[in-house]
Design a protein around this motif. Structure first.
Motif, PDB file in Angstrom:
ATOM      1  N   ASN A  63       0.038   3.971 -12.281  1.00 16.40           N
ATOM      2  CA  ASN A  63       1.008   4.845 -11.623  1.00 16.40           C
ATOM      3  C   ASN A  63       0.257   5.777 -10.666  1.00 16.40           C
ATOM      4  OD1 ASN A  63       2.995   3.676 -13.207  1.00 16.40           O
ATOM      5  ND2 ASN A  63       2.859   5.261 -14.781  1.00 16.40           N
ATOM      6  N   MET A  64       0.742   5.855  -9.433  1.00 16.48           N
ATOM      7  CA  MET A  64       0.038   6.628  -8.406  1.00 16.48           C
ATOM      8  C   MET A  64       1.016   7.540  -7.673  1.00 16.48           C
ATOM      9  SD  MET A  64      -2.277   3.568  -6.767  1.00 16.48           S
ATOM     10  CE  MET A  64      -2.859   4.667  -5.488  1.00 16.48           C
ATOM     11  N   GLN A  65       0.477   8.616  -7.131  1.00 19.40           N
ATOM     12  CA  GLN A  65       1.252   9.551  -6.303  1.00 19.40           C
ATOM     13  C   GLN A  65       0.308  10.173  -5.285  1.00 19.40           C
ATOM     14  OE1 GLN A  65       3.397  12.572  -8.438  1.00 19.40           O
ATOM     15  NE2 GLN A  65       4.429  13.365  -6.598  1.00 19.40           N
ATOM     16  N   SER A  66       0.750  10.215  -4.030  1.00 16.36           N
ATOM     17  CA  SER A  66      -0.066  10.773  -2.949  1.00 16.36           C
ATOM     18  C   SER A  66       0.863  11.438  -1.941  1.00 16.36           C
ATOM     19  CB  SER A  66      -0.907   9.679  -2.285  1.00 16.36           C
ATOM     20  OG  SER A  66      -0.074   8.695  -1.708  1.00 16.36           O
ATOM     21  N   GLY A  67       0.250  12.241  -1.050  1.00 18.62           N
ATOM     22  CA  GLY A  67       1.067  12.918  -0.049  1.00 18.62           C
ATOM     23  C   GLY A  67       0.215  13.601   1.001  1.00 18.62           C
ATOM     24  N   CYS A  68       0.925  14.149   2.002  1.00 17.98           N
ATOM     25  CA  CYS A  68       0.255  14.871   3.083  1.00 17.98           C
ATOM     26  C   CYS A  68       1.265  15.833   3.713  1.00 17.98           C
ATOM     27  CB  CYS A  68      -0.312  13.899   4.131  1.00 17.98           C
ATOM     28  SG  CYS A  68       0.933  12.841   4.908  1.00 17.98           S
ATOM     29  N   THR A  72       0.830  -1.212   0.000  1.00 17.28           N
ATOM     30  CA  THR A  72       0.000   0.000   0.000  1.00 17.28           C
ATOM     31  C   THR A  72       0.855   1.249   0.000  1.00 17.28           C
ATOM     32  OG1 THR A  72      -0.122  -0.031   2.418  1.00 17.28           O
ATOM     33  CG2 THR A  72      -1.872  -1.185   1.215  1.00 17.28           C
ATOM     34  N   LEU A  73       0.190   2.378  -0.284  1.00 15.12           N
ATOM     35  CA  LEU A  73       0.790   3.704  -0.239  1.00 15.12           C
ATOM     36  C   LEU A  73      -0.103   4.614   0.616  1.00 15.12           C
ATOM     37  CD1 LEU A  73       1.761   4.239  -3.988  1.00 15.12           C
ATOM     38  CD2 LEU A  73       3.250   3.454  -2.142  1.00 15.12           C
ATOM     39  N   LEU A  74       0.412   5.813   0.876  1.00 12.19           N
ATOM     40  CA  LEU A  74      -0.401   6.813   1.569  1.00 12.19           C
ATOM     41  C   LEU A  74      -1.595   7.213   0.707  1.00 12.19           C
ATOM     42  CD1 LEU A  74       2.198   9.284   3.136  1.00 12.19           C
ATOM     43  CD2 LEU A  74       0.570   7.833   4.368  1.00 12.19           C
ATOM     44  N   PRO A 124      12.950  11.258   6.757  1.00  7.88           N
ATOM     45  CA  PRO A 124      12.450  10.676   5.498  1.00  7.88           C
ATOM     46  C   PRO A 124      11.210  11.435   5.026  1.00  7.88           C
ATOM     47  CG  PRO A 124      11.887   9.268   7.363  1.00  7.88           C
ATOM     48  CD  PRO A 124      12.768  10.353   7.909  1.00  7.88           C
ATOM     49  N   VAL A 125      11.241  11.830   3.768  1.00  7.90           N
ATOM     50  CA  VAL A 125      10.150  12.654   3.240  1.00  7.90           C
ATOM     51  C   VAL A 125       9.444  12.011   2.046  1.00  7.90           C
ATOM     52  CG1 VAL A 125      11.139  14.806   4.060  1.00  7.90           C
ATOM     53  CG2 VAL A 125      11.794  13.922   1.797  1.00  7.90           C
ATOM     54  N   ALA A 126      10.002  10.963   1.465  1.00  4.66           N
ATOM     55  CA  ALA A 126       9.380  10.384   0.262  1.00  4.66           C
ATOM     56  C   ALA A 126       9.708   8.901   0.179  1.00  4.66           C
ATOM     57  CB  ALA A 126       9.842  11.110  -0.998  1.00  4.66           C
ATOM     58  N   LEU A 127       8.772   8.173  -0.375  1.00  6.84           N
ATOM     59  CA  LEU A 127       8.951   6.744  -0.655  1.00  6.84           C
ATOM     60  C   LEU A 127       8.466   6.488  -2.077  1.00  6.84           C
ATOM     61  CD1 LEU A 127       9.601   3.824   0.263  1.00  6.84           C
ATOM     62  CD2 LEU A 127       7.211   3.630   0.972  1.00  6.84           C
ATOM     63  N   SER A 158       5.496  12.543   0.625  1.00  9.58           N
ATOM     64  CA  SER A 158       4.879  12.005  -0.592  1.00  9.58           C
ATOM     65  C   SER A 158       5.276  10.545  -0.804  1.00  9.58           C
ATOM     66  CB  SER A 158       5.277  12.832  -1.821  1.00  9.58           C
ATOM     67  OG  SER A 158       6.667  12.731  -2.036  1.00  9.58           O
ATOM     68  N   THR A 159       4.407   9.811  -1.457  1.00  8.55           N
ATOM     69  CA  THR A 159       4.667   8.425  -1.879  1.00  8.55           C
ATOM     70  C   THR A 159       4.249   8.289  -3.337  1.00  8.55           C
ATOM     71  OG1 THR A 159       2.490   7.721  -1.083  1.00  8.55           O
ATOM     72  CG2 THR A 159       4.356   7.461   0.426  1.00  8.55           C
ATOM     73  N   ALA A 160       4.936   7.414  -4.056  1.00 11.14           N
ATOM     74  CA  ALA A 160       4.647   7.234  -5.478  1.00 11.14           C
ATOM     75  C   ALA A 160       5.016   5.811  -5.891  1.00 11.14           C
ATOM     76  CB  ALA A 160       5.410   8.247  -6.324  1.00 11.14           C
ATOM     77  N   VAL A 161       4.324   5.299  -6.918  1.00 15.18           N
ATOM     78  CA  VAL A 161       4.627   3.993  -7.506  1.00 15.18           C
ATOM     79  C   VAL A 161       4.593   4.149  -9.020  1.00 15.18           C
ATOM     80  CG1 VAL A 161       2.206   3.270  -7.410  1.00 15.18           C
ATOM     81  CG2 VAL A 161       4.011   1.550  -7.576  1.00 15.18           C
ATOM     82  N   THR A 162       5.560   3.520  -9.670  1.00 11.70           N
ATOM     83  CA  THR A 162       5.704   3.620 -11.118  1.00 11.70           C
ATOM     84  C   THR A 162       5.906   2.225 -11.690  1.00 11.70           C
ATOM     85  OG1 THR A 162       6.739   5.786 -10.854  1.00 11.70           O
ATOM     86  CG2 THR A 162       6.958   4.713 -12.998  1.00 11.70           C
ATOM     87  N   PHE A 163       5.184   1.923 -12.757  1.00 12.35           N
ATOM     88  CA  PHE A 163       5.326   0.640 -13.447  1.00 12.35           C
ATOM     89  C   PHE A 163       6.080   0.879 -14.748  1.00 12.35           C
ATOM     90  CE2 PHE A 163       1.855  -0.128 -10.583  1.00 12.35           C
ATOM     91  CZ  PHE A 163       2.004  -1.452 -10.207  1.00 12.35           C
ATOM     92  N   VAL A 164       7.134   0.098 -14.947  1.00 12.85           N
ATOM     93  CA  VAL A 164       8.006   0.257 -16.105  1.00 12.85           C
ATOM     94  C   VAL A 164       7.984  -1.046 -16.899  1.00 12.85           C
ATOM     95  CG1 VAL A 164      10.332   0.783 -16.921  1.00 12.85           C
ATOM     96  CG2 VAL A 164       9.447   1.861 -14.827  1.00 12.85           C
ATOM     97  N   ASP A 165       7.644  -0.927 -18.173  1.00 15.05           N
ATOM     98  CA  ASP A 165       7.634  -2.089 -19.067  1.00 15.05           C
ATOM     99  C   ASP A 165       9.043  -2.282 -19.624  1.00 15.05           C
ATOM    100  OD1 ASP A 165       7.135  -4.142 -20.798  1.00 15.05           O
ATOM    101  OD2 ASP A 165       5.722  -3.044 -22.066  1.00 15.05           O
TER     102      ASP A 165
END
Length: 588
Positions: free
Chosen positions: A437-442, A412-414, A505-508, A553-560
């Motif tokens: 691809n997702m990005q979230s933060g607080c 999971t992510l934030l 830590p500020v980002a994942l 912030s948190t983010a996930v990226t899918f790379v083909d």
């Protein structure tokens, strides 16, 4: 028969006459060589000479003595020896025949005598006549025969199987007692014991045990040595199967083949447990009709009962057999105690023409446990876009992968909220979905009252969440016990060192690399690498009375990372022939 046999026949008649005048109950003893026994044998001429047979004592009437020992020597076996103490015509193995009798034989009625034909190697007694000799003589040979069958018996290690149980002969005194027995009429007690031993000892099905029906077992046609269907193959408990086989049919007589009818697969009644009297009928749940042009039509529940048997119809000069079973699917429901409680049947019927002969049929059987919920998958086998990633952690080396029951909480992510407050959004997570691809933060407010170490631990738990996984499944249906197939998560920490500052830590960021796996016609998504980066920044110490807001912030990226498909062709052949040195003469 030769002239010497006449005096011997007279002796037999005199012996029979003497036995009539003797004391009642006596029988002449005839000794037969090679039969391993000497038994009193009553002659057949006694009833002819005397119209009233002699009185036999009641005690000696039933044959209660031991049975003869089994004869395994083929040289002593003789199936054509029918007359005791007499030479049977053309019986070359009769021990009562002499060389004079053999000289008048025309042929041997039994030329070869063998034992059990199921043995791999056995002795054989060969009898023949040598008509070139004067007088003709019998020729006897003992040879070894080899059984070419692959299912032959190599050795017999169960000696009691070669003998018989002495039966209890019923008389006037024991008949009433046997009739009043609780199990009914029985000749001996040993037969009751053998019947009880043949019954199943456990009242449940076990893995691999054939499914019993009211008459025999549930037949599941399968190909064995060839592609042809073998109907005597039993269906085994908890063994899922899906096979295809062919049948050779004659369209003019297709209605006579029971393996093409629906009743052949729906009529058996499965026993709830082995050896019980409780039957589970096979219920037809669905019937689909396929026409010659491959169109499918599913029948309604009210039309299933009106489906007729297969038959032959003529369309011009073409004969077509209708309502032929093309596919059979059994669905059996069982309990955790090994009982079959439900049997469903799904059929595909269709029309068959001469162009479809030999006919190919498909059979499938699978088992479903009662009250068992199926495990949802994220793909089969490759991942499906929009479904959550399958992840878990390994508590110790050598153990399997541990996963949470919530498939949407494994990675999971934030989750962003309207308040943008990290403390208020603590515990609210968003699942990582494949292909998205997702990005979230607080935002997080820092005050003087909070120490740097405490804030760093809090921010790290906010970014990673509870139970960050160590492994991610390569496919959507990967099994937890196949640890070596799972993809490890590479966790990298990036920091910037500044003197007299606080590292927070500020980002994942999570990067998922996947590739297209398998055929070009139906490629499957496979995850090959997962990298998680925890990025930290340096912040100066907060002054007294001042507050600072930090963005997390948190983010996930899918790379083909799929490599372009390359067509594989064989190398062009090269010609290594050499021309003669004067091939171009006289030009060169």
């Amino acid at each position: 028969m030769g002239p010497r046999a006449v005096p011997r026949l007279l002796l037999v008649l005199l012996d029979c006459w003497a036995s009539v005048s003797a004391q009642a109950g006596t029988t002449p003893v005839v000794t037969t060589e090679g039969l391993n026994s000497t038994k009193p044998v009553p002659t057949t001429l006694r009833s002819v000479i005397s119209s009233k047979p002699p009185e036999i004592p009641r005690a000696s009437r039933p044959f209660s003595g031991p049975r003869p020992a089994p004869v395994t020597d083929v040289a002593a076996l003789c199936v054509c020896d029918l007359s005791p103490a007499q030479c049977d015509v053309n019986c070359c193995c009769d021990p009562d025949c002499s060389s004079v009798d053999f000289s008048v034989f025309s042929a041997c009625s039994i030329p070869v005598v063998t034992g059990d034909s199921h043995f791999c190697s056995q002795k054989a007694a060969v009898y023949s006549l040598n008509f070139t000799a004067d007088p003709p003589q019998r020729v006897f040979k003992l040879v070894d025969q080899i059984n070419p069958s692959v299912f032959c018996v190599h050795i017999t290690n169960y000696k009691p199987a070669l003998s018989f149980i002495n039966p209890e002969v019923t008389d006037e005194s024991s008949f009433d007692k046997l009739m009043k027995a609780p199990d009914g009429f029985s000749l001996n007690a040993e037969s009751d014991v053998s019947t009880r031993l043949d019954a199943p000892q456990t009242a449940k099905y076990e893995y691999g045990v054939p499914l019993q029906t009211s008459d025999s077992f549930l037949r599941f046609p399968s190909p064995l040595t060839s592609s042809l269907c073998t109907d005597n193959n039993p269906a085994a408990f908890l063994v899922n199967q899906a096979v295809k086989c062919t049948r050779r049919i004659n369209l003019e007589h297709c209605e006579e083949m029971e393996t093409l009818s629906m009743a052949y697969y729906s009529s058996p009644k499965i026993l709830r447990v082995p050896g019980s009297g409780i039957e589970v009928p096979i219920m037809v749940q669905s019937i689909v009709i396929r026409s010659l042009n491959k169109t499918l039509t599913r029948l309604e529940d009210t039309e299933i009962l009106r489906v007729s048997k297969q038959g032959v119809v003529e369309a011009g000069h073409i004969k077509i057999c209708t309502n032929v079973v093309l596919e059979v699917t059994y669905s059996l429901t069982y309990t955790d105690t090994g009982e079959v409680i439900k049997a469903d049947l799904f059929l595909l019927l269709g029309a068959v023409s001469s162009a479809m002969v030999p006919l190919q049929q498909k059979f499938e059987i699978y088992f479903i446990q009662q009250n068992a919920k199926p495990v949802p998958l994220s793909g089969n086998p490759g991942y499906v876009v929009g479904l959550p990633l399958v992840a878990g952690f390994q508590p110790q080396k050598g153990s399997g992968i541990i996963q949470t029951t919530n498939r949407y909480g494994q990675l999971t992510l934030l989750r962003s909220t309207t308040e943008q407050d990290c403390l208020a959004a603590e515990g609210i997570r968003a699942p990582v979905l494949f292909g998205y691809n997702m990005q979230s933060g607080c935002k997080l407010r820092l005050t003087k009252a909070l120490t740097c170490r405490l804030v760093a631990q809090k921010m790290k738990s906010l970014l990673k969440g509870q139970g960050f996984p160590d492994y991610v499944a390569p496919f959507g249906n990967s099994q937890a016990q196949d640890v070596l197939d799972w993809v490890p998560v590479y966790f990298i920490t990036q920091t910037s060192h500044v003197k007299d500052s606080c590292q927070l830590p500020v980002a994942l960021t999570v990067e998922v690399k996947w590739t297209k796996y398998g055929s070009l016609l139906n490629p499957q998504a496979k995850i090959v690498n997962v990298t998680a980066r925890l990025i930290s920044s340096s912040f100066p110490e907060t002054n007294s009375g001042n507050e600072r807001t930090i963005l997390i912030s948190t983010a996930v990226t899918f790379v083909d990372v799929s490599a372009p498909a390359e067509a594989g062709f064989r190398a062009r052949p090269t010609i290594n022939a050499r021309l003669p040195f004067n091939f171009f003469f006289p030009f060169v």
